[in-house]
Write a protein that holds these residues in place. Structure first.
Motif, short mmCIF file in Angstrom:
data_model
loop_
_atom_site.label_atom_id
_atom_site.label_comp_id
_atom_site.label_asym_id
_atom_site.label_seq_id
_atom_site.Cartn_x
_atom_site.Cartn_y
_atom_site.Cartn_z
N LEU A 172 0.81 -1.22 0.00
CA LEU A 172 0.00 0.00 0.00
C LEU A 172 0.85 1.28 0.00
N PHE A 192 1.00 1.60 -3.76
CA PHE A 192 -0.22 1.72 -4.56
C PHE A 192 -1.24 2.71 -4.03
N VAL A 214 0.11 5.67 -5.93
CA VAL A 214 -0.11 5.38 -7.37
C VAL A 214 -1.58 5.59 -7.73
N GLU A 215 -2.49 5.21 -6.83
CA GLU A 215 -3.92 5.46 -7.08
C GLU A 215 -4.19 6.96 -7.16
N GLY A 229 -2.03 8.39 -10.15
CA GLY A 229 -2.26 7.66 -11.40
C GLY A 229 -3.55 8.02 -12.09
N ARG A 230 -4.57 8.35 -11.29
CA ARG A 230 -5.86 8.68 -11.91
C ARG A 230 -5.84 10.05 -12.60
N ILE A 270 3.48 7.70 -14.27
CA ILE A 270 4.17 6.88 -13.27
C ILE A 270 5.01 5.79 -13.92
N PHE A 301 8.03 2.60 -12.81
CA PHE A 301 8.61 1.84 -11.70
C PHE A 301 10.06 1.51 -11.96
N LEU A 307 6.18 -6.82 -9.77
CA LEU A 307 6.09 -5.79 -10.82
C LEU A 307 7.38 -5.74 -11.62
N ILE A 317 -1.33 7.85 1.35
CA ILE A 317 -2.49 8.39 0.62
C ILE A 317 -2.75 9.82 1.08
#
Lengths: 197, 197
Positions: free
Chosen positions: B14, B17, B20-21, B24-25, B32, B34, B50, B158
């Protein structure tokens, strides 16, 4: 418990990796594998790409089948083969967990008919249109009806996963995991900050 | 803005991600990619794997360098080549964002010396031991000092990412993203529910 995570192109990142964080850290209890209809690399618009096995290749019993949402569901609800496979794996699974618009895919199988469920509150009209016989709950963070756990949008998948842990192992266990990931768990599944109008 | 996400074996799911959420949106604003020290597949104990490019291969300017935490940091803090590369990429980046114990890696470079920072509150003693000259904040959800954003544990990434959006694009923009992912954003960076004793 074996967890089979369904991926499809343009899945929502956090719908997948929120629950994967919650269950994945409990390595003694849960084992996670990623599947898709065609197998191979599955990617999304966030730049995330994961290797998957085919749904067809699932041979061991699945205790938890996780169906995420995302833009890809707009396409996948019309993919009859996908819906058929989701029904098949769901029938064989002990529990089925959906996040966000993943509930539209599950609704399309008919398995949610006359059951209580919820979904992303930002896409509620679209989702509920995919399951006119489902008893949709517009106020819940997540809903449990028998073996089906359905959650609200994106980060609600984390709350639902913690709720699942609470149901399986007790609320103190779930709270401990929430603390470990320093997540402010919304423990009350019936009261979503983002409830639909 | 180009975002380079650093991966290493046993990164925390997490930590990666969540941000990234959030970024990324916003496909119009953020891209992004890696990276890892050796390149190739990088995996963790949650079953996530990944594909990455080598840090060496970064040629385009990096606006945001994201350094996650996880069990792998316990090994990586002793990896001199890794710390050297983190310093190099950090020097070239407009912003450096760390999540959880990722701040221990950044602290090892010396770049946080005499700066304010925070980290995972469950591993605070270990992290702060890796940066004795850093002004560690035990109460913050995330800390901003110049180009360095450091966040508390796991899901705090987040909150920090939304805080970064707020600093760049205004608080209403960040709130809109939080609502889209139905996340109860802890807007006050100075007040962490999980503050260290």
């Amino acid at each position: 418990m074996n967890i089979a995570v369904l991926l499809f192109n343009d899945f929502e990142t956090l719908d997948v990796f929120g629950p994967v964080e919650v269950f994945g850290r409990l390595t003694d209890l849960y084992t996670i594998k990623f599947y898709s209809l065609p197998g191979g690399q599955i990617s999304n618009r966030h730049g995330v790409s994961l290797s998957t096995a085919t749904l067809e290749s699932i041979t061991t019993p699945v205790e938890i089948f996780l169906v995420p949402g995302g833009f890809g569901t707009r396409t996948e609800v019309h993919n009859l083969l996908m819906i058929e496979k989701i029904k098949e794996v769901s029938d064989q699974s002990k529990y089925v967990l959906t996040v966000c618009t993943g509930s539209a895919l599950l609704a399309q199988t008919g398995l949610l008919n006359h059951k209580k469920a919820t979904s992303n509150k930002r896409a509620f009209a679209w989702v509920t249109g995919n399951g006119p016989e489902v008893q949709w709950d517009k106020a819940a963070r997540w809903v449990v009806d028998g073996k089906f756990y359905t959650s609200s949008g994106v980060s609600a998948g984390i709350d639902m996963s913690l709720g699942f842990l609470s149901d399986q192992h007790g609320i103190e266990f779930a709270r401990k995991v929430a603390t470990e990931i320093e997540y402010n768990w919304m423990e009350d599944k019936d009261n979503d900050t983002f409830k639909a109008e």
